[in-house]
Motif scaffolding. Structure first.
Motif: not given
Length: 228
Positions: A87-88, A153-157, A160-161, A166-168
């Motif tokens: 999905i990501y 996914k939408f991190a800008v600055s 994202s890894k 953290v999502a886990l």
């Protein structure tokens, strides 16, 4: 049998409808969400098989470690893996709030099939408590996981890894706390009520934050289009 099946499915459907209708910005394709729900539903069977093998072979002898640590890690890791692998990077995951919907969808797919199997085994007497505790807790774990996936996914600055991990880790920690409370005999209910209230507060907070991130994302996208 039809009544039992309907009662087993109803909590997951109601919770998903709630989070779907909270999306006031853009409508997510129902086909992709349905596929994500199916991924979570199918995931139930290999997870239950692995749990059965570990229990049958007595690989983890401590009942507390097996129920609190192993079960939590197994379920949250595979839900996270499905979201990251399938999905990501999907083209229809196009704003931060979508993470909430996809996270809730895969979690409720898993929780719904688990609920069906449980109610067919133990009957309707447990339906109300199952809806309040396991099904709704899985929904919130998925919401929290999806929130951080949307952030990643939408991190800008920044990279994202770290946010992906953290999502886990955050829903895993919540799941371990939930299972740990259930493992406390006789007085678990006294701890579970405030924990579930906290869990819902956290989930609704993440929903609001995801809305704000999505609004910022669309405003920024519109500004870039105007400049170009």
């Amino acid at each position: 049998m039809i009544i039992l099946l309907s009662v087993a499915i109803a909590p997951g459907l109601a919770l998903f409808s709630y989070f779907y209708l909270r999306n006031q910005i853009s409508s997510e394709p129902s086909k992709t969400l349905f596929h994500t729900f199916l991924y979570g539903a199918i995931l139930t069977f290999p997870i239950l098989f692995i749990q059965h093998v570990f229990e049958f072979e007595n690989i983890i002898q401590s009942l507390f470690l097996r129920n609190v640590l192993f079960t939590s890690v197994l379920e949250e890791f595979f839900k996270w893996l499905i979201l990251v692998m399938l999905i990501y990077k999907h083209v229809e995951f196009d704003n931060p709030y979508d993470g909430i919907l996809y996270g809730a969808s895969v979690s409720l797919g898993f929780a719904t099939v688990e609920n069906i199997l449980y109610l067919f085994t133990y009957g309707l007497n447990t339906a109300f408590l199952r809806a309040l505790l396991p099904v709704s807790s899985h929904a919130i774990f998925g919401v929290v996981m999806g929130y951080y996936l949307g952030r990643a996914k939408f991190a800008v600055s920044r990279s994202s890894k770290p946010i992906l991990f953290v999502a886990l880790l955050v829903p895993l920690g919540l799941h371990m706390m939930y299972n740990g409370i259930l493992a406390i005999e006789k007085i678990s209910l006294y701890f579970m009520i405030p924990f579930m209230l906290f869990l819902w507060w956290l989930g609704l907070t993440k929903v609001k934050q995801a809305h704000l991130l999505t609004l910022q994302y669309f405003n920024k996208s519109n500004t870039i289009r105007e400049i170009l």
